[in-house]
Enzyme design. Structure first.
Site, PDB file in Angstrom:
ATOM      1  CE  LYS A 105      38.061 -11.645 -11.877  1.00  0.00           C
ATOM      2  NZ  LYS A 105      38.342 -11.587 -10.428  1.00  0.00           N
TER       3      LYS A 105
ATOM      4  NE  ARG B 225      35.197 -17.571 -11.244  1.00  0.00           N
ATOM      5  CZ  ARG B 225      34.886 -16.288 -11.121  1.00  0.00           C
ATOM      6  NH1 ARG B 225      34.700 -15.552 -12.177  1.00  0.00           N
ATOM      7  NH2 ARG B 225      34.781 -15.778  -9.934  1.00  0.00           N
TER       8      ARG B 225
ATOM      9  NE  ARG C  92      33.051  -6.430  -4.852  1.00  0.00           N
ATOM     10  CZ  ARG C  92      33.644  -7.459  -5.438  1.00  0.00           C
ATOM     11  NH1 ARG C  92      34.282  -7.285  -6.570  1.00  0.00           N
ATOM     12  NH2 ARG C  92      33.612  -8.641  -4.894  1.00  0.00           N
TER      13      ARG C  92
ATOM     14  NE  ARG D  90      29.894  -9.610  -6.172  1.00  0.00           N
ATOM     15  CZ  ARG D  90      30.927  -9.938  -6.941  1.00  0.00           C
ATOM     16  NH1 ARG D  90      31.394  -9.059  -7.812  1.00  0.00           N
ATOM     17  NH2 ARG D  90      31.485 -11.113  -6.849  1.00  0.00           N
TER      18      ARG D  90
ATOM     19  NE  ARG E 290      33.568 -14.266  -4.430  1.00  0.00           N
ATOM     20  CZ  ARG E 290      33.514 -12.952  -4.233  1.00  0.00           C
ATOM     21  NH1 ARG E 290      32.988 -12.461  -3.131  1.00  0.00           N
ATOM     22  NH2 ARG E 290      33.997 -12.122  -5.139  1.00  0.00           N
TER      23      ARG E 290
HETATM   24  P1  AP5 Z   1      36.717  -5.453  -8.485  1.00  0.00           P
HETATM   25  O1  AP5 Z   1      37.083  -4.756  -9.730  1.00  0.00           O
HETATM   26  O2  AP5 Z   1      35.277  -5.541  -8.131  1.00  0.00           O
HETATM   27  O3  AP5 Z   1      37.415  -6.906  -8.421  1.00  0.00           O
HETATM   28  P2  AP5 Z   1      37.113  -8.229  -9.237  1.00  0.00           P
HETATM   29  O4  AP5 Z   1      38.411  -8.823  -9.600  1.00  0.00           O
HETATM   30  O5  AP5 Z   1      36.134  -7.959 -10.340  1.00  0.00           O
HETATM   31  O6  AP5 Z   1      36.463  -9.080  -8.083  1.00  0.00           O
HETATM   32  P3  AP5 Z   1      35.161  -9.998  -8.046  1.00  0.00           P
HETATM   33  O7  AP5 Z   1      34.922 -10.258  -6.600  1.00  0.00           O
HETATM   34  O8  AP5 Z   1      34.033  -9.408  -8.834  1.00  0.00           O
HETATM   35  O9  AP5 Z   1      35.697 -11.251  -8.768  1.00  0.00           O
HETATM   36  P4  AP5 Z   1      35.077 -12.638  -8.755  1.00  0.00           P
HETATM   37  O10 AP5 Z   1      35.882 -13.292  -9.791  1.00  0.00           O
HETATM   38  O11 AP5 Z   1      35.017 -13.297  -7.440  1.00  0.00           O
HETATM   39  O12 AP5 Z   1      33.532 -12.354  -9.069  1.00  0.00           O
HETATM   40  P5  AP5 Z   1      32.592 -12.670 -10.317  1.00  0.00           P
HETATM   41  O13 AP5 Z   1      31.569 -11.625 -10.338  1.00  0.00           O
HETATM   42  O14 AP5 Z   1      33.375 -12.960 -11.532  1.00  0.00           O
HETATM   43  O15 AP5 Z   1      37.532  -4.750  -7.299  1.00  0.00           O
HETATM   44  C1  AP5 Z   1      37.348  -5.146  -5.965  1.00  0.00           C
HETATM   45  C2  AP5 Z   1      37.474  -3.943  -5.049  1.00  0.00           C
HETATM   46  O16 AP5 Z   1      38.816  -3.480  -5.048  1.00  0.00           O
HETATM   47  C3  AP5 Z   1      36.594  -2.747  -5.481  1.00  0.00           C
HETATM   48  O17 AP5 Z   1      36.046  -2.155  -4.331  1.00  0.00           O
HETATM   49  C4  AP5 Z   1      37.576  -1.783  -6.174  1.00  0.00           C
HETATM   50  O18 AP5 Z   1      37.186  -0.440  -6.034  1.00  0.00           O
HETATM   51  C5  AP5 Z   1      38.881  -2.115  -5.451  1.00  0.00           C
HETATM   52  N1  AP5 Z   1      40.065  -1.984  -6.309  1.00  0.00           N
HETATM   53  C6  AP5 Z   1      40.225  -2.482  -7.565  1.00  0.00           C
HETATM   54  N2  AP5 Z   1      41.443  -2.205  -8.036  1.00  0.00           N
HETATM   55  C7  AP5 Z   1      42.085  -1.512  -7.059  1.00  0.00           C
HETATM   56  C8  AP5 Z   1      43.393  -0.940  -6.968  1.00  0.00           C
HETATM   57  N3  AP5 Z   1      44.304  -1.014  -7.970  1.00  0.00           N
HETATM   58  N4  AP5 Z   1      43.719  -0.309  -5.815  1.00  0.00           N
HETATM   59  C9  AP5 Z   1      42.819  -0.208  -4.792  1.00  0.00           C
HETATM   60  N5  AP5 Z   1      41.558  -0.718  -4.831  1.00  0.00           N
HETATM   61  C10 AP5 Z   1      41.209  -1.365  -5.968  1.00  0.00           C
HETATM   62  O19 AP5 Z   1      31.953 -14.078  -9.869  1.00  0.00           O
HETATM   63  C11 AP5 Z   1      31.021 -14.165  -8.817  1.00  0.00           C
HETATM   64  C12 AP5 Z   1      30.423 -15.567  -8.790  1.00  0.00           C
HETATM   65  O20 AP5 Z   1      29.737 -15.851 -10.027  1.00  0.00           O
HETATM   66  C13 AP5 Z   1      31.434 -16.713  -8.643  1.00  0.00           C
HETATM   67  O21 AP5 Z   1      31.754 -16.961  -7.313  1.00  0.00           O
HETATM   68  C14 AP5 Z   1      30.628 -17.881  -9.270  1.00  0.00           C
HETATM   69  O22 AP5 Z   1      29.659 -18.370  -8.397  1.00  0.00           O
HETATM   70  C15 AP5 Z   1      29.917 -17.203 -10.427  1.00  0.00           C
HETATM   71  N6  AP5 Z   1      30.697 -17.206 -11.678  1.00  0.00           N
HETATM   72  C16 AP5 Z   1      31.140 -16.114 -12.358  1.00  0.00           C
HETATM   73  N7  AP5 Z   1      31.825 -16.476 -13.453  1.00  0.00           N
HETATM   74  C17 AP5 Z   1      31.809 -17.836 -13.475  1.00  0.00           C
HETATM   75  C18 AP5 Z   1      32.357 -18.801 -14.356  1.00  0.00           C
HETATM   76  N8  AP5 Z   1      33.070 -18.417 -15.437  1.00  0.00           N
HETATM   77  N9  AP5 Z   1      32.170 -20.098 -14.066  1.00  0.00           N
HETATM   78  C19 AP5 Z   1      31.468 -20.496 -12.989  1.00  0.00           C
HETATM   79  N10 AP5 Z   1      30.923 -19.633 -12.114  1.00  0.00           N
HETATM   80  C20 AP5 Z   1      31.080 -18.306 -12.341  1.00  0.00           C
END
Ligand code: AP5
Length: 253
Positions: free
Chosen positions: A36, A111, A157, A190, A201
């Site tokens: 994402k 979410r 990552r 991270r 997660r």
């Molecule tokens: P990446 O693009 O970083 O993946 P992502 O989907 O963004 O993964 P996240 O881990 O950031 O998602 P998340 O939803 O857990 O985290 P968030 O920050 O929202 O890609 C991942 C890896 O794969 C990278 O190394 C990339 O290079 C590789 N890759 C990507 N595409 C590829 C492909 N096609 N082929 C090969 N490799 C590829 O949330 C973190 C925390 O914040 C949550 O746990 C929670 O505590 C809090 N939080 C955030 N939003 C909310 C909310 N709305 N409500 C409540 N709590 C929240």
């Protein structure tokens, strides 16, 4: 001016108009590691609309040790979700900035079903009823990735702490080990990318975020894309979905 040059200039200007038209709200949905954040940055560059990442906004609070950051630090490190009202307040504040006028891409929000219902009504009152947009429901792009690949993606990552560029030591490494290609900063891992937290997660996604997809499926707003493909192919699929949606979803201002 030669005909070819004229055509090239016309082509470039219609391309710019195409890219700068109204896009509306886009939600990128998918489990942790689906891509994402990576795809949001690419879509942002393509359409010149902002990325609104709740994960990034919350991590910034933690980094700055704001009162909110102190409150949520441990919970985020355990991979749990931050409470709905706190996250909705942050999103409301961000979506009142002027740069979202043509549209925006939500990464990591909504979410929970509660956040989805909140978002729909926020967009309706702030963008539709004020006459800014002709429609308000977001187009929801759900990035599907094979479960077994997610763990490898997350543990591999690395992120640039300066410009947020996302790398992967297996699939998308920097030119020099652990160093950002763009600004030379040392890459970071991270806090919540530890294996024991990743399971929590992924579970939170199954329990709390799957209902978001169901909510938008009932409204016929979800399009799945195959996130197992190489980065450029995933981006192309998402651009196709957004282009197809843009004309019907948003009227001209
Ligand atoms: P990446 O693009 O970083 O993946 P992502 O989907 O963004 O993964 P996240 O881990 O950031 O998602 P998340 O939803 O857990 O985290 P968030 O920050 O929202 O890609 C991942 C890896 O794969 C990278 O190394 C990339 O290079 C590789 N890759 C990507 N595409 C590829 C492909 N096609 N082929 C090969 N490799 C590829 O949330 C973190 C925390 O914040 C949550 O746990 C929670 O505590 C809090 N939080 C955030 N939003 C909310 C909310 N709305 N409500 C409540 N709590 C929240």
């Amino acid at each position: 001016m030669s005909v070819i040059l004229q055509r090239e200039r016309l082509g470039a200007s219609s391309m710019a108009e195409q890219v700068l038209r109204n896009i509306g709200p886009i939600v990128l949905l998918g489990p942790p590691g689906a891509g994402k954040g990576t795809q949001s940055k690419r879509i942002t560059e393509h359409y010149r609309i902002p990325q609104v990442s709740t994960g990034d906004l919350l991590r910034e609070h933690v980094k700055q040790a704001t009162p909110l950051g102190v409150q949520i630090r441990d919970l985020m490190a355990r991979g749990e979700l931050v409470s709905d009202h706190l996250v909705c307040d942050i999103v409301a504040w961000r979506l009142r900035e002027p740069d979202v006028e043509r549209g925006f891409i939500l990464d990591g929000f909504p979410r929970t079903a509660t956040q989805a219902v909140w978002l729909d009504s926020f967009l309706k009152f702030e963008f539709f009823e004020t006459g800014k947009w002709a429609a308000w429901l977001p187009i929801v792009v759900c990035i599907k990735v094979d479960y077994n690949k997610l763990l490898l993606r997350i543990t591999g990552r690395r992120t640039c702490p300066v410009d947020g560029t996302i790398y992967n030591v297996y699939s998308n490494p920097p030119l020099v080990d652990e160093i950002c290609d763009k600004d030379g900063a040392k890459l970071v891992t991270r806090d919540d990318d530890r294996e024991e937290v990743i399971r929590e997660r992924l579970d939170a996604y199954e329990r709390q975020t799957k209902p978001v997809a169901e909510h938008y499926q009932q409204l016929s707003r979800v399009v799945d894309v195959n996130g197992d493909l190489p980065l450029d192919e995933v981006t192309a699929s998402i651009v196709r979905v957004i282009d197809h949606n843009a004309e019907s979803a948003v009227g001209s201002n």
